[in-house]
Design a protein around this motif. Structure first.
Motif, short mmCIF file in Angstrom:
data_model
loop_
_atom_site.label_atom_id
_atom_site.label_comp_id
_atom_site.label_asym_id
_atom_site.label_seq_id
_atom_site.Cartn_x
_atom_site.Cartn_y
_atom_site.Cartn_z
N UNK A 60 40.83 41.88 42.34
CA UNK A 60 39.71 42.59 42.04
C UNK A 60 39.77 43.94 43.13
N UNK A 61 40.27 43.75 44.12
CA UNK A 61 40.57 45.01 45.17
C UNK A 61 40.89 46.07 44.50
N UNK A 62 41.86 45.49 43.71
CA UNK A 62 42.82 46.78 43.05
C UNK A 62 42.53 47.28 41.77
N UNK A 63 41.51 46.65 41.27
CA UNK A 63 40.87 46.92 39.92
C UNK A 63 41.77 46.42 39.08
N UNK A 64 42.57 45.68 39.17
CA UNK A 64 43.59 45.11 38.15
C UNK A 64 42.66 43.71 37.55
N UNK A 65 43.08 43.22 36.36
CA UNK A 65 42.41 42.07 35.88
C UNK A 65 43.23 41.06 35.18
N UNK A 66 43.83 40.56 36.09
CA UNK A 66 44.82 39.28 35.93
C UNK A 66 46.35 39.87 35.51
N UNK A 75 39.94 41.87 28.79
CA UNK A 75 40.14 42.33 29.91
C UNK A 75 40.96 43.55 29.66
N UNK A 76 41.83 43.36 28.97
CA UNK A 76 42.63 44.66 28.60
C UNK A 76 41.74 45.79 27.94
N UNK A 77 40.70 45.45 27.08
CA UNK A 77 39.77 46.37 26.67
C UNK A 77 38.63 46.97 27.53
N UNK A 78 38.72 46.48 28.94
CA UNK A 78 37.88 46.80 29.93
C UNK A 78 36.54 46.10 29.99
N UNK A 79 36.64 44.94 29.35
CA UNK A 79 35.39 44.30 29.53
C UNK A 79 35.16 43.57 30.87
N UNK A 80 34.11 43.25 31.35
CA UNK A 80 33.56 42.88 32.68
C UNK A 80 34.23 41.51 32.95
N UNK A 81 34.40 41.08 34.42
CA UNK A 81 35.09 40.05 34.70
C UNK A 81 34.07 38.89 34.45
N UNK A 82 34.39 37.70 34.20
CA UNK A 82 33.40 36.70 34.10
C UNK A 82 34.12 35.37 34.07
N UNK A 83 33.42 34.50 34.32
CA UNK A 83 34.01 32.90 34.79
C UNK A 83 34.75 32.51 33.49
N UNK A 84 34.22 32.95 32.14
CA UNK A 84 34.98 32.73 31.00
C UNK A 84 36.16 33.38 30.85
N UNK A 85 36.78 34.39 31.64
CA UNK A 85 38.03 34.85 31.62
C UNK A 85 38.97 33.79 32.61
N UNK A 86 38.45 33.06 33.69
CA UNK A 86 39.16 32.20 34.31
C UNK A 86 39.28 30.92 33.35
#
Length: 140
Positions: A60-66, A75-86
């Motif tokens: 999160x602090x580096x701007x990466x998404x997993x 996430x690779x298409x720029x979607x917002x982070x969500x609990x659904x991603x987890x």
């Protein structure tokens, strides 16, 4: 995560991780999204209780998404982070725990993924993709 856990140990760890995610997502003042749930971020104590290592999460602090293979495709298409991603990452973790195949395995290129690989075997040929240790346990 330690390899070669038996079926019951794996189920127990999966339940531990599910409870930890539920706590992060529903019982904190604001939902906490891990963003990088994968085997190396699951810690096992001496009693084989699974804990999510949140201190390892710098995404999160580096701007990466997993991590590729564990992060949801959106996430690779720029979607917002969500609990659904987890939850998506948790599903991939469960597939890895039951097949002993990593989503980054060489066979999962050119449109094939661990998810699609397992889905194609359901239900008739699931034994073909299950971790041999689990299959052997079933036979004995």
């Amino acid at each position: 995560m330690v390899r070669n856990l038996n079926f019951f140990q794996r189920v127990s760890v999966a339940v531990d991780v599910a409870y930890a995610l539920e706590y992060l997502h529903r019982h904190c003042e604001e939902p906490i999204i891990h963003c990088d749930l994968k085997p190396s971020n699951i810690l096992l104590d001496e009693e084989i209780v699974g804990h999510i290592d949140y201190s390892a999460n710098k995404s999160r602090s580096l701007g990466l998404r997993g991590t590729i293979g564990y992060a949801p495709p959106e996430y690779g298409m720029g979607s917002e982070l969500s609990t659904k991603g987890d939850v998506y990452s948790y599903g991939i973790l469960l597939l890895e725990m039951s097949t002993e195949k990593r989503p980054t395995d060489e066979r999962f290129r050119e449109g094939l993924s661990l998810r699609n690989f397992v889905k194609a075997t359901l239900p008739e040929r699931i034994i073909k993709v299950a971790d041999p240790i689990l299959v052997e346990e079933r036979v004995t």
